[in-house]
Design an enzyme around this catalytic site. Sequence first.
Site, short mmCIF file in Angstrom:
data_model
loop_
_atom_site.label_atom_id
_atom_site.label_comp_id
_atom_site.label_asym_id
_atom_site.label_seq_id
_atom_site.Cartn_x
_atom_site.Cartn_y
_atom_site.Cartn_z
NE ARG A 253 -4.13 -1.77 0.11
CZ ARG A 253 -4.11 -2.93 -0.52
NH1 ARG A 253 -3.03 -3.28 -1.21
NH2 ARG A 253 -5.17 -3.74 -0.47
CD GLU B 254 -4.34 2.12 -5.82
OE1 GLU B 254 -5.21 1.23 -5.88
OE2 GLU B 254 -3.16 1.89 -5.49
CG HIS C 154 -3.53 -1.81 -6.75
ND1 HIS C 154 -4.12 -1.15 -5.71
CD2 HIS C 154 -3.16 -3.03 -6.26
CE1 HIS C 154 -4.11 -1.91 -4.63
NE2 HIS C 154 -3.53 -3.06 -4.94
#
Length: 327
Positions: free
Chosen positions: A236, A265, A285
């Site tokens: 993260r 995001e 991601h």
Amino acid sequence: MNITILDDYHDTVRTLACFSKLAGHNVRIWNDHTKDVDVLAERLKDTELLVLIRERTPIRAPLLDRLTKLKFISHRGFYPHIDVDACTRRGVILSSGMNPDRPSHVTAELTWGLIIAALRRIPQEMASLKAGKWQTGVGTGLRGRTLGVYSYGRIGSVIAGYGKAFGMKVLVWGRESSLARARADGYSAARSKEAFFEECDVVSLHLRLIDATRGIVTAADLARMKPTALIVNTSRAGVIEPGALVRALRTGRPGMAAVDVYEEEPLLDTRHPLLMMDNALCTPHIGYVERDAFESHFAEKFDQILAYLNGKPINVVNPEVLGKAAD
């Protein structure tokens, strides 16, 4: 039942074999993303069962208070984006399977791919070749170098195994319980956090983002890294002090970064500093975005729905809601 699935970016869920588990129900899938509470409230006004994909959309009290028909949320993994207290107050059951003993091999595989791609300059060399040029620089190999694994958990332990297989010296840092597991598996623990960042040629972060780990990698830690070193973050973004990575890359310590996660995001700003840097390899991601992983994730989420509909909910985070329902 009215079931809604949010944030299926590439319209994948309906193509999964496990999607048949929801046959006979009214399923609405949204492929775009929004955090706008008004928009979400309108989209979810008739939703009874909600399926979430990772931490893409926050589900907090201002939204929950407007979802009068919502009864059940099915999720998998940790849930920092969900207001559990608000769910409980509203009588909404949250089910989220944790699978503590199942490592995310697909995330580990991506991590290792980023390490090799960054050190061997694969994206730069591909761009050069497509531009009609030949070699642009000299890459760095792995054998004999030191791999630092920050947090020896489900993914960190897999990464350590990859490093050993590639002939690297593996050095671990983290909480004492993490270090004890690493030592038991034959890996070395760093003398200190400072020594960890100073000595490693590659540092791979595998920390869960909680209050205790937010910003745990500081600007001072990054400044201790070698100018030839690489830091990799597929966990993260918040585990690194805000703004510290960009500043560190500009000053050259470490010399490179490979990241799959961002503070905001989806990251759609093409002028984001990391995307503008030649010494930063960035992916959107995708650590867990793999078909077999999706089958596993959604099969569990849909099984949680079926268990709820059968009157025997599983993996319940807020069991006090069940007591209220019984009353």
